[in-house]
Design an enzyme around this catalytic site. Structure first.
Site, PDB file in Angstrom:
ATOM      1  N   ASP A 106      37.970  65.971  29.156  1.00 52.70           N
ATOM      2  CA  ASP A 106      38.044  67.228  29.888  1.00 52.70           C
ATOM      3  C   ASP A 106      39.521  67.510  30.207  1.00 52.70           C
ATOM      4  OD1 ASP A 106      37.235  69.402  31.691  1.00 52.70           O
ATOM      5  OD2 ASP A 106      37.746  68.005  33.297  1.00 52.70           O
ATOM      6  N   ILE A 107      39.827  68.742  30.572  1.00 55.75           N
ATOM      7  CA  ILE A 107      41.224  69.082  30.908  1.00 55.75           C
ATOM      8  C   ILE A 107      41.466  69.074  32.416  1.00 55.75           C
ATOM      9  CG2 ILE A 107      42.983  70.877  30.845  1.00 55.75           C
ATOM     10  CD1 ILE A 107      42.063  71.660  28.098  1.00 55.75           C
ATOM     11  N   ASP A 108      40.952  70.079  33.113  1.00 56.71           N
ATOM     12  CA  ASP A 108      41.285  70.259  34.524  1.00 56.71           C
ATOM     13  C   ASP A 108      40.727  69.130  35.383  1.00 56.71           C
ATOM     14  OD1 ASP A 108      42.562  73.047  34.581  1.00 56.71           O
ATOM     15  OD2 ASP A 108      40.750  73.355  33.403  1.00 56.71           O
ATOM     16  N   ASP A 126      35.402  65.321  35.283  1.00 55.65           N
ATOM     17  CA  ASP A 126      35.452  65.305  36.753  1.00 55.65           C
ATOM     18  C   ASP A 126      34.608  66.391  37.393  1.00 55.65           C
ATOM     19  OD1 ASP A 126      37.751  67.518  38.069  1.00 55.65           O
ATOM     20  OD2 ASP A 126      37.394  67.390  35.931  1.00 55.65           O
ATOM     21  N   GLY A 137      35.854  73.511  29.474  1.00 53.49           N
ATOM     22  CA  GLY A 137      35.287  74.836  29.675  1.00 53.49           C
ATOM     23  C   GLY A 137      36.255  75.929  29.279  1.00 53.49           C
ATOM     24  N   ASN A 166      30.430  70.687  35.053  1.00 52.76           N
ATOM     25  CA  ASN A 166      30.125  70.994  33.656  1.00 52.76           C
ATOM     26  C   ASN A 166      30.288  69.784  32.741  1.00 52.76           C
ATOM     27  OD1 ASN A 166      32.930  70.930  33.906  1.00 52.76           O
ATOM     28  ND2 ASN A 166      33.260  72.590  32.443  1.00 52.76           N
ATOM     29  N   LYS A 187      28.877  71.195  27.095  1.00 55.24           N
ATOM     30  CA  LYS A 187      29.832  70.385  26.346  1.00 55.24           C
ATOM     31  C   LYS A 187      29.104  69.363  25.473  1.00 55.24           C
ATOM     32  CE  LYS A 187      33.643  70.530  29.704  1.00 55.24           C
ATOM     33  NZ  LYS A 187      34.588  69.691  30.490  1.00 55.24           N
TER      34      LYS A 187
END
Length: 257
Positions: free
Chosen positions: A9-11, A207, A44, A210, A184
């Site tokens: 994931d990114i954020d 985290d 996302g 989603n 995802k």
């Protein structure tokens, strides 16, 4: 377990609250590649929101738009846009309740209200450019995700009247809206099928809310130390905070590093 692929994931996972990648994360991802484990972004966000980040990390493949648009080394391998009838219903209902929308295609995104401060505040919190203005964009392109700008008390309006959509809050005044059967995890499965890998050969880091399905799908689901508390039951392991070597420690736990 001999893991072959790692989804990130990114954020809150690859980047911290300032939307910066910690140095130890950059080094850990690079070492993961050197050891023969393919790093893949699973977010996302739309592709145009993370091009620079992917380049910085040397990542070529991604699951984007909460599983709606998947690319492996430059080739689109899976697409799951929102049905046009559901987008139309969302436009109609949000107009009735005066809630702004941002339509996300695979290459562009546009708002249907160019002066709404809630749109500006939410989008700018991602540290990306503001959308263009085109209220009819949804009639011209496939829409994989929509930002619905409303507050939490307004969510039942949409959940009850358009049950074919899924709603995931990520900001006080914004939610991701996507097909009810999209996640995802579905994008991850599409990539695993292409590479002829089993879910047990994959790990994933996340985290947020989603990330539930993704962490449950792979062989080892790792939640960041800064995760939303409702994500933790879906993880096999909880690593440290994004700013405290969370990715590095998680990869060590997986015995990749």
């Amino acid at each position: 377990m001999n893991y072959r692929i790692a989804f990130f994931d990114i954020d809150g996972t690859l980047v911290n609250d300032e939307k910066k990648i910690p140095l130890d994360t950059i080094e850990a991802v690079a070492e993961t590649k050197r050891r023969g484990v393919e790093p893949v972004i699973a977010t996302g966000r739309a592709p145009y929101f993370f091009e620079k980040l992917a380049q910085q990390l040397g990542i070529e493949s991604y699951v984007s738009l909460n599983g709606g648009y998947v690319v492996y080394k430059g080739k689109t391998i899976y697409q799951h846009p929102i049905p046009r009838t559901d987008v139309e219903a969302l436009v109609r209902l949000s107009t009735e309740h005066r809630h702004s929308l941002v339509f996300e295609g695979s290459a562009e995104f546009y708002a249907n209200n160019e002066i709404d401060p809630s749109v500006q505040n939410a989008v700018l919190s991602l540290k990306v450019d503001l959308p263009g203005y085109d209220p009819d964009f949804w009639t011209k392109a496939d829409i994989y995700q929509v930002f619905l700008h409303c507050e939490e008390q307004d969510e039942p309006i949409y959940q009850k009247q358009i049950p074919g959509l899924r709603y995931i809050r990520w900001h006080k005044t914004a939610m991701d809206v996507l097909p009810a059967d999209s996640s995802k995890a579905e994008g991850v499965k599409a990539m695993l099928r292409l590479l002829e890998l089993e879910p047990e050969q994959a790990i994933a880091f996340g985290d947020g809310l989603n990330d539930k399905e993704m962490l449950s799908t792979v062989g080892l689901g790792i939640a960041m130390g800064n995760s939303h508390e409702d994500l933790l039951p879906y993880a096999n392991y909880v690593t440290s905070h994004v700013d405290q070597g969370g990715i590095l420690h998680g990869l060590k736990y997986a015995q990749i590093l």
